[in-house]
Scaffold this active site. Structure first.
Site, PDB file in Angstrom:
ATOM      1  N   ASP A   1      25.721   2.649  -1.005  1.00  0.00           N
ATOM      2  CA  ASP A   1      27.795   2.534  -0.661  1.00  0.00           C
ATOM      3  C   ASP A   1      27.904   2.452  -1.700  1.00  0.00           C
ATOM      4  OD1 ASP A   1      29.447   0.856   0.637  1.00  0.00           O
ATOM      5  OD2 ASP A   1      28.329   1.275   2.083  1.00  0.00           O
TER       6      ASP A   1
ATOM      7  N   ARG B   1      43.004  -5.830  -2.806  1.00  0.00           N
ATOM      8  CA  ARG B   1      41.406  -5.149  -3.560  1.00  0.00           C
ATOM      9  C   ARG B   1      41.369  -4.757  -4.553  1.00  0.00           C
ATOM     10  NH1 ARG B   1      36.220  -2.316  -1.582  1.00  0.00           N
ATOM     11  NH2 ARG B   1      34.789  -4.269  -1.119  1.00  0.00           N
TER      12      ARG B   1
ATOM     13  N   ASP C   1      34.958   6.057   2.794  1.00  0.00           N
ATOM     14  CA  ASP C   1      35.978   4.935   3.242  1.00  0.00           C
ATOM     15  C   ASP C   1      38.023   5.232   2.540  1.00  0.00           C
ATOM     16  OD1 ASP C   1      36.124   2.317   3.754  1.00  0.00           O
ATOM     17  OD2 ASP C   1      34.940   1.405   2.161  1.00  0.00           O
TER      18      ASP C   1
ATOM     19  N   ASP D   1      32.681  -3.616  10.186  1.00  0.00           N
ATOM     20  CA  ASP D   1      32.159  -4.580   9.230  1.00  0.00           C
ATOM     21  C   ASP D   1      31.649  -5.561   9.472  1.00  0.00           C
ATOM     22  OD1 ASP D   1      32.995  -2.308   6.574  1.00  0.00           O
ATOM     23  OD2 ASP D   1      34.274  -3.548   6.441  1.00  0.00           O
TER      24      ASP D   1
HETATM   25  C1  DGJ Z   1      34.779  -1.293   3.630  1.00  0.00           C
HETATM   26  C2  DGJ Z   1      33.451  -0.633   4.258  1.00  0.00           C
HETATM   27  O1  DGJ Z   1      33.788  -0.886   5.383  1.00  0.00           O
HETATM   28  C3  DGJ Z   1      32.613  -1.533   3.740  1.00  0.00           C
HETATM   29  O2  DGJ Z   1      30.690  -1.248   4.929  1.00  0.00           O
HETATM   30  C4  DGJ Z   1      31.858  -0.875   2.506  1.00  0.00           C
HETATM   31  O3  DGJ Z   1      31.771   0.399   2.249  1.00  0.00           O
HETATM   32  C5  DGJ Z   1      32.607  -1.764   1.910  1.00  0.00           C
HETATM   33  N1  DGJ Z   1      34.330  -0.519   1.634  1.00  0.00           N
HETATM   34  C6  DGJ Z   1      32.705  -1.045  -0.156  1.00  0.00           C
HETATM   35  O4  DGJ Z   1      33.320  -1.359  -0.690  1.00  0.00           O
END
Ligand code: DGJ
Length: 690
Positions: free
Chosen positions: A336, A413, A448, A511
């Site tokens: 990730d 962020r 993402d 998440d």
């Molecule tokens: C948001 C995603 O939903 C998470 O699973 C992870 O990949 C984070 N971003 C990483 O910044």
């Protein structure tokens, strides 16, 4: 099949069990005569003899709310799916029917404005009982401002009541099902964020208020679009109800220049009988047959390192996790966030898509090789639509982000959104990812998108252009790297829709990996989307998001309801948990074809003491049932859980115990799973027909 009765200006679009009947009235308005159970063309034509009389209210149009293309103009005061402003300020459209094109499965009805050189085509395409619709606008005159161009307006028949079903949510709490009586007026479901959103999802279902999981008529529609959108459910005082859905949100307008064409995304509509369960199964089936790019594939068991390491990514750490994951039976190992540029925290590096030279001095090659050696595929996280101001990309191209002069650049962020509607940004995006995939043996991308738009300004170039470029880049990458599979993620489930699913292979659902919360999230998710795309991780206990402690089996049995994945800090798991996890992964692999490609029956919704979901093989020969008891109250024994769609005359053997059950008994008295006492007990039952 599509029939046309030219004498009566009638079209009948029929799937195996439903029909949609359109009639062009004297004013060239496409009136929906019927949407519901299948009718023959002759039966459909007889509806014309039953047109309502004008009634006593001459000030009202008695047909308001019964047209499937509603343009502003004349005495139209309700929700108009098509709203334009011509260069001279005129907002009224006067559409004249100019012709049709038709095959067995496709119909195009063409209209032109009586004066201005603007044409509108309504496209219909049949996939079984699903009707996909979109509009094509063409302008040959002076630039026209388009305020709304909904892909479709769905006209519902008169019913005794109207209940609207949809999902609402937040980050970490997506797709929670909500059903409520449809109020009079306009109910708007929308995203103004530039992305599909966690808050609402672009679909709606309407029933008369009496449908249940297994009975009742349900009308549903879903928009295939991954940017801002608006779905308006309108209930008029006359009890006419329409659902109108399209890309874009208020007050965004855009200009259609001279000689330009605007093609809307698709909005699909579906009438089903057999309750919400049948509606969901029909939507799942549609996506598996016609939407997903590699629907027939079995999605592998995945490991993702995010919850285990956060940004603390190292070669050794990832290899340790990979070795542990491989022993557990994982088939795809995904690294990730935190592997690239200066990305050791969330304030730097986004945009710099090369391996962090300190963490991976020899590039990603050695890690990828080790993962492959372990027998797993290799996946990598990217967030390519974004940039941190602290990055080489931003330093080189500060003007590439979405921004307006005289406005602050709002960071979320610590990041800004790249303006993909600029051709040079789209080119850079494709080149960068193409190179990353060409240079590294990557099998899977987790794509993402972690923040919505700000300071975007109301022009099409950006709101629609961003999504179009995203789709284009995804399409080109898939063509250039046909073996690569892609997961759509947007801070969890912020970008799940039929548009992105046409170009990706699975989605990250939320998440929030707490198994109890997941039951609700998954229940809402399953209303429209199939288990085949629903990524579900087993993570640590206590859960890092909620702090809740839940036993390993329960966590697995919840995640097995979709595409099973592991996301825990495996190096800290006990030997007993690692061994048990390997058994549970093996269990999942046995039932995986049923979960991912079978038919889903929501036996007991979450919320009560017990919840359960059943998956049945297409030929009915095998069933898997996942049962979850969140807590037992007052020491009551668990009730039997009646199964669905088995052969009453069949006998079904429980593959774990060898016990044989009669189909008729399972259908009526149900299954009594042998659950452990206490809270968070769960079971997986696998039944095979003898
Ligand atoms: C948001 C995603 O939903 C998470 O699973 C992870 O990949 C984070 N971003 C990483 O910044």
């Amino acid at each position: 099949m599509i029939y046309h009765d030219s004498q009566h200006r009638l079209w009948v679009l029929s799937g195996p069990s439903s029909s949609y009947v359109l009639h062009l009235d004297e004013a060239d308005r496409p009136r929906v005569m019927h949407w519901g159970p299948r009718l023959t063309p002759e039966q459909a034509a007889s509806l014309l003899l039953r047109l309502p009389r004008p009634g006593f209210r001459p000030v009202e149009d008695p047909l308001e709310g019964s047209f499937d293309l509603i343009a502003t103009g004349g005495m139209c005061y309700g929700q108009a799916g098509l709203q334009v402003r011509f260069a001279d300020g005129t907002r009224d459209l006067e559409l004249v029917f100019t012709g049709q094109r038709r095959t067995d499965r496709e119909l195009v009805l063409a209209y032109a404005d009586r004066h201005y050189p603007l044409t509108v085509e309504c496209h219909y395409r049949l996939y079984g009982d699903v009707i996909e619709r979109h509009l094509v606008l063409r302008n040959e005159g002076e630039p026209v401002t388009v305020a709304r161009a909904d892909s479709a307006t769905w006209v519902l028949p008169r019913m005794n009541g109207y209940r609207l079903g949809s999902v609402r949510g937040q980050w970490g709490a997506e797709t929670r099902l909500h059903r409520t009586e449809l109020p009079y007026g306009e109910t708007v479901l929308t995203s103004r964020r530039g992305v599909t959103s966690h808050q609402a999802n672009p679909w709606a279902m309407v029933d008369d208020g009496t449908a249940g999981e297994e009975h009742g008529a349900v009308y549903s529609c879903a928009l295939a679009w991954s940017g801002s959108w608006r779905l308006t459910a309108q209930r008029l005082p006359t009890e006419r109800v329409t659902l109108s859905a399209g890309a874009g949100h208020d007050p965004v307008t855009w200009e259609l220049g001279t000689g330009e064409e605007h093609v809307t995304p698709v909005c699909a509509g579906l009438f089903t009988e057999g309750g919400f369960g049948a509606a969901s199964r029909a939507w799942h089936d549609h996506q598996l047959r016609h939407v997903l790019p590699h629907a027939g594939e079995v999605r592998p068991v995945l490991y993702n390192s995010w919850e285990a390491t956060g940004f603390d990514v190292s070669m050794d750490g990832q290899i340790r996790l990979a070795e542990s994951a491989a022993r557990m039976g994982v088939e795809l190992f995904v690294v990730d966030d935190g592997w690239f540029g200066a990305r050791t925290h969330d304030a730097a590096g986004l945009g710099d898509w090369y391996p962090n030279p300190h963490r991976f001095p020899d590039g990603l090659g050695p890690l990828i090789d080790r993962v492959h050696e372990l027998g797993m595929r290799f996946g990598l996280w990217v967030e390519p639509e974004m940039v941190n101001p602290d990055s080489d990309l931003y330093r080189a191209h500060p003007d590439w982000v979405i921004h307006r002069p005289h406005r602050r650049r709002t960071e979320h962020r610590n990041q800004l959104v790249l303006d993909l509607s600029r051709p040079e940004v789209g080119d850079w995006l494709f080149r960068t990812l193409d190179e990353l995939l060409a240079k590294n043996a990557i099998d899977f991308l987790k794509w993402d998108m972690n923040r919505p738009f700000t300071e975007a300004g109301p022009d099409e170039r950006l709101w629609l252009g961003h999504v179009r470029t995203l789709y284009d880049v995804l399409d080109r990458l898939r063509a250039a790297h046909p073996h690569v599979r892609i997961e759509s993620c947007s801070s969890g489930g912020g970008r799940v829709d039929l548009g992105i699913l046409r170009r990706t292979d699975q989605v990250w659902t939320s998440d929030n990996t707490d198994a109890l919360d997941r039951l609700d999230i998954q229940h809402g998710f399953s209303q429209l989307y199939p288990a085949r795309v629903m990524g579900a991780w087993v993570t640590d206990s206590p859960n890092p998001f909620t702090g809740r402690e839940i036993p390993l089996d329960f966590r697995f049995h919840v995640a097995m309801a979709g595409v099973l994945a592991i996301g825990g800090a495996l190096t800290e798991w006990s030997r007993a948990d690692l061994d048990r996890a390997a058994e549970l992964v093996a269990d999942y692999k046995r039932i995986r074809p049923l979960v991912q490609h079978g038919r889903q029956y929501r036996l007991l919704p979450p919320g009560g003491e017990l919840s359960a979901v059943q998956y049945l093989a297409a030929d009915g020969g095998e069933a898997a049932v996942l049962v979850h008891r969140r807590g037992r109250r007052f020491g009551h024994p668990d009730p039997g859980i009646p199964l669905r769609a088995l052969d009453p005359d069949g006998r079904y053997r429980d593959t774990a115990t060898g016990e044989v059950h009669h189909g008729a008994v399972l259908l009526t008295h149900g299954l009594f799973p042998d659950l452990a006492p206490g809270d968070y007990a769960s079971a997986l039952l696998h039944l095979v027909r003898e």
